[in-house]
Design a protein around this motif. Sequence first.
Motif, PDB file in Angstrom:
ATOM      1  N   ALA A 199     -11.480   5.098   1.807  1.00 38.35           N
ATOM      2  CA  ALA A 199     -11.886   3.620   2.255  1.00 38.35           C
ATOM      3  C   ALA A 199     -13.269   3.310   1.465  1.00 38.35           C
ATOM      4  CB  ALA A 199     -12.127   3.743   3.826  1.00 38.35           C
TER       5      ALA A 199
ATOM      6  N   ALA B 159     -11.880   0.854  -2.201  1.00 41.59           N
ATOM      7  CA  ALA B 159     -11.636  -0.160  -1.535  1.00 41.59           C
ATOM      8  C   ALA B 159     -13.093  -0.780  -1.646  1.00 41.59           C
ATOM      9  CB  ALA B 159     -10.837  -0.399  -0.627  1.00 41.59           C
TER      10      ALA B 159
ATOM     11  N   VAL C 110     -10.779  -2.240   6.322  1.00 36.12           N
ATOM     12  CA  VAL C 110     -10.037  -1.636   5.110  1.00 36.12           C
ATOM     13  C   VAL C 110      -9.026  -1.145   4.749  1.00 36.12           C
ATOM     14  CG1 VAL C 110     -10.307   0.214   3.582  1.00 36.12           C
ATOM     15  CG2 VAL C 110     -12.496  -0.831   3.901  1.00 36.12           C
TER      16      VAL C 110
ATOM     17  N   ASP D 125      -6.944  -4.112   1.970  1.00 37.57           N
ATOM     18  CA  ASP D 125      -7.026  -3.624   0.868  1.00 37.57           C
ATOM     19  C   ASP D 125      -5.278  -2.971   1.208  1.00 37.57           C
ATOM     20  OD1 ASP D 125      -9.844  -4.010  -0.604  1.00 37.57           O
ATOM     21  OD2 ASP D 125     -10.121  -4.030   1.367  1.00 37.57           O
TER      22      ASP D 125
END
Length: 791
Positions: free
Chosen positions: A726, A730, A738, A742
């Motif tokens: 994460a 991201a 996240v 993402d």
Amino acid sequence: MAADGQWLTFLVLILPFLGAAAAPFLTRAFGHNAAWVLALVPAFIFYHFTGFLGAVSEGETVAGGYAWIESLDVDFSWYLDGLSLTFALLISGIGTLIVLYSGGYLKGHPHLGRFFSFILMFMGSMQGLVVADSFLTLFVFWELTSITSFLLIGFDHSREAARRAALQALVVTGLGGLSLLAGLLVIANITGATSLSALLSEGEVLRAAPLYMAALLLVLGGAFTKSAQFPFHFWLPNAMEAPTPVSAYLHSATMVKAGVYLVMRLNPVMGETLAWETILPVFGGTTLIIGTLLALRQTDLKLMLAYTTVASLGLLVVLTGFGSEVAVEAAVLYLVAHSMFKGALFMIAGAIDHETGSRDITKLGGIGRAMPVTFVAAVLAALSMGGLGPFFGFLAKEEIYAGLGFASGWSILLTLTAVLGNALMFAIGFAVALKPFTGVRVKMPKTPHEGPVLLWLGPLVLAADGLLAALFSDLSHRFVSSPMASAVAGEPLSVSISVIPHIGLPLLLSVLTIALGIAFYLTLERGRAAMAATLTAIGWGPDRGFDQAVRGTVRLSTFVTGIVQGGRLDVYMTATFIALAAALFLPMVIFDELPAMPVLPSLPFYELAVLAIGFIGLAAVLHARDRLTAIVSLGIQGFAVALIFMLLGAPDLSFTQFMVETLSVVILALVMTRLRLSPADHRPTGQKMLDISIAAVCGAGLGLILLRVTQVPFDDALSVFFAENARVIAHGRNIVNVIIVDFRGLDTLGEIAVVMIAGLAILALVRIRPGVAPIKAEKKQRARAVEKVEA
């Protein structure tokens, strides 16, 4: 290929689509003269591909491309050898003349810009198809040719016949495309190859595989539908509903040649088997004879030429599947010759129609003096189509008879089939080229005169090319025929035939073909009447069968819809939840996955309080006296779930749940205010008991599924992945955010789109005022009545 060469080839492949985007604006600025500007697109493509002639003639291949879907090993790639290069030159060269011809033929048409866009997209689709290397690239462009041809055939969409022809072509070739896709997947599974260049070295593996026959039939399903082989031949003549520039391009260098291209491309890896050398000649020979006989029946110039195209495609399939090197050389020569003379004759038919107002051969005559340039082009093209020297069609016909020969009973049958088919095409070709121009002038809708240069330039150039290619056959064979034949055969071949006749069987068969062709030409009216009587006696045909299949499909769908979609929402809901209950319980019972009875944990008082709130909300829903109270009470369960999230340490999920539940209650309440909220449950007791039972079973099933999931050992691989990546990938600390934004970004985007669409629909419902529209309409009607009285 060097990087700069790759970029240039990629630009060439997308250039027609860029030209299609610019076509409407150029047409608005220059009118029909935009054809001169737009013709630069295919002219540049032709020039670009001529640069590869030297290398390809020396036996080299040119490949390139870019990674498309790396995880699946899929590339946007191209592959140039003698076969694909020849097709690319035909498509771009004839395409240049077609664009110019379109400007003259459709001068003043209100949708000329749109037509230029369609024809350039069609050109780009076919160009991409013949140079494609990866299977996926080939399939994408294959389907694009079907879609763009649908747009072109149905260009005059105000006519029902054009709409039907476009739909028919799309259905037939679209289904063939699905067959091709399945065949390519089978081939990839057998060989591991995902590109044509890689497949060329896997012929022995493919032919020896148990699934070879399945792959062959699936691939031929795509090729035969695209190239209008019997019994799929009917869509091609119907496609003559398209404007003549489309017909000329469709029949000379594009679309219908795609199936022949595919068969030629796969000949080195799928050929040399009994199935290949039987199926192709049988279907090709049948198509050849049926096409020529049906052409004999027609009086429309375009339809006469269209059915001879069907016949020619059949002949090409026969030659490709016959199995000898000389037959392959004949197929190559005939394909190039056919592209030139058929493109010219179609444009000539269009010019005749444009200048006289008629395409009916029985209502034309004596226009040769009024249209001398067109007449010359027609005669030159007919000489090549008839296989007379010194034209390229003569070289092709001599090689056809040399390739088939009289070596066995099978080859004798195919040779006699070719002789009969060529003789009938000889008669049709000269009928189109001579009858409208010779004889006594008849009354026509328009007074004929020579058309503008845009109308006669294309046919004259193509007809002259048929002559020049034969006169300079050494150059033609060096740069075109030999490299193409080598690619089709899968081994080096050298074509050497010239305009000088070779004494022997091929020449004798050529003389026989010409004699039969002259006889058919002189008895054309009687042959037409005989074919008309025969077809009337037969009655049914594949074209009518297509209509019957469509009607049958519609009736079947109506019948099935009447059963599964009876129009009652309560029935739909009952069936849905019964299916859900079955989906939940049956797998657990069949695979013995029922969960063990859990041990009830001791819960803190505040969690027990939350559960109590949920049960209170459930009781409130069941005992609600009206719908609005039920909706508001239903939100209590959602809030209870949100409280559980909060107590378990997930405040962000809790907040999301609170927001979703609040919005759901508000939106449903707003919608319900537009409806009657008083109780209206007319269900009998039996129906209520059934609904209660189904709901209880579904609830129990969901509960058991959740219990079974919690009893399975927890796999934290995904949790670990998100925790580790994460921040790294991201750049976010909140793992849940996240994941949503993402890692599941597209999923979240889809959910947002669904909510937005639902919100807009609800807004539209809320803003509806019952009775307002009828009142306004009534006021307008009264006002008009008063005005009439005062007048």
